[in-house]
Design an enzyme around this catalytic site. Structure first.
Site, short mmCIF file in Angstrom:
data_model
loop_
_atom_site.label_atom_id
_atom_site.label_comp_id
_atom_site.label_asym_id
_atom_site.label_seq_id
_atom_site.Cartn_x
_atom_site.Cartn_y
_atom_site.Cartn_z
N GLY A 172 0.77 -1.23 0.00
CA GLY A 172 0.00 0.00 0.00
C GLY A 172 0.80 1.28 0.00
CB VAL A 181 4.04 -0.14 15.25
CG1 VAL A 181 4.90 -0.20 13.99
CG2 VAL A 181 2.56 -0.22 14.91
CB SER A 218 -7.33 9.38 7.86
OG SER A 218 -8.48 9.11 7.07
CE1 TYR A 246 -7.78 4.26 9.49
CE2 TYR A 246 -9.36 5.83 8.60
CZ TYR A 246 -8.11 5.25 8.57
OH TYR A 246 -7.19 5.65 7.64
CE LYS A 306 -4.81 6.39 10.19
NZ LYS A 306 -3.34 6.23 10.10
#
Length: 249
Positions: free
Chosen positions: A16, A61, A142, A155, A159
Site C-alpha cells: 500500500g 508497532v 486521514s 478509525y 486518526k
C-alpha cells in the site's frame, strides 16, 4: 536524489501507501528500513532490484519491546535515523458499522496500532534525532478525521488523535530541530482497499465525486508530499496536517 545520505524508517511498508513511500524514498537516495508486521522482504527485493538500498524489519508497532529493538538495530546498522514515517495502521480490514456495534477488542486493536504504535515509534527514534539535532517525522493521518466520516468511529478517532499528537509534539520537538508533520490521505486505491469490496463499493465513487480533481487516487499520488516533508526544503515547516486527496477537503 533529494534524500541522498538519509536513513528512513517506514512502518507498514510491505504493501500500500507505505510500500510506495519506501520505494520513492529509495529512488530519491535514502537507505530505507521497510518495517511491517507482515513479511517485508518482497518490498525490500523490489527496492534492491531497482538499485536502491533497503533492509526489512519485522515489527509490531504496538509492542514497545519490538519497536525499541527495531530502532536499536537500525542505529547499529546505519548509525543514524533521519526520517520516520508512521504509516502502519489498521484500516482496510475494518467494516463500516454503527458505533454501538463496534467490538471492544476491535476498538482496542485500532487504538493500539494506530495511536500507541505512532507514539512508541516517535519515542524510540527521538533520542537519536535529538543527539544529532536533526530529524523529520511524518505521520500518516486521514482525511476522515477532518471530514468526520460516520460508521468508522474507532478509525476516525484514532486518526484524529494522530493529527493532534502531531501538532502537540511539534511544540516539544522543534527546540531540537526535529520537524513533525502529518499527511491526511483521502480514499486511495491501495491493495488493502481493493481487497475490501464492501468498503470499495461504498467509498470509491463518492470519493471521486467529492474531489476537485475527479479521479481515483493511487499510492504514487502521495509520495511527493512524503518526500517533501522528509527533505531539506521543509525544514521550517512543522506541526502541519496536509490533506492529499485531490481537493476533497
Amino acid at each position: 536524489m533529494q534524500l541522498s545520505g538519509k536513513v528512513a524508517i517506514v512502518t507498514g511498508a510491505s504493501t500500500g501507501l507505505g510500500r510506495a513511500i519506501a520505494g520513492r524514498y529509495a529512488a530519491e537516495g535514502a537507505a530505507v528500513v521497510v518495517a511491517d508486521i507482515n513479511d517485508p522482504e518482497p518490498a525490500v527485493a523490489e527496492i534492491l532490484e531497482a538499485g536502491g538500498v533497503a533492509v526489512g524489519q519485522r515489527v509490531d508497532v504496538a509492542s514497545e519491546d519490538q519497536v525499541t529493538a527495531m530502532v536499536a538495530e537500525v542505529i547499529s546498522r546505519f548509525g543514524q535515523i533521519d526520517v520516520l514515517v508512521n504509516n502502519a495502521a489498521v484500516s482496510a480490514s475494518l467494516k463500516q458499522q454503527p458505533f454501538e456495534d463496534i467490538d471492544l477488542h476491535e476498538w482496542r486493536k485500532v487504538m493500539d496500532v494506530n495511536v500507541l504504535g505512532v507514539f512508541l515509534c516517535i519515542r524510540a527514534v527521538t533520542p537519536s534525532m535529538r543527539a544529532r539535532r536533526s530529524g523529520s517525522i511524518i505521520n500518516i493521518g486521514s482525511g476522515t478525521a477532518i471530514k468526520a466520516l460516520p460508521r468508522l468511529t474507532h478509525y476516525v478517532a484514532s486518526k484524529a488523535a494522530v493529527h493532534v499528537m502531531t501538532r502537540s509534539l511539534a511544540r516539544e520537538l522543534g527546540v531540537d530541530n526535529i520537524t513533525i508533520n502529518a499527511i491526511a490521505p483521502g480514499y486511495f486505491l491501495t491493495e488493502g482497499n481493493l481487497g475490501n469490496p464492501e468498503f470499495l463499493a461504498l467509498q470509491r465513487d463518492i470519493a471521486v465525486q467529492n474531489r476537485s480533481i475527479p479521479r481515483d487516487a493511487y499510492p504514487d499520488d502521495l509520495t511527493g508530499a512524503a518526500v517533501f516533508f522528509a527533505g531539506d526544503q521543509s525544514r521550517f515547516i512543522t506541526g502541519q496536517i496536509l490533506p492529499v486527496d485531490g481537493g476533497s477537503v
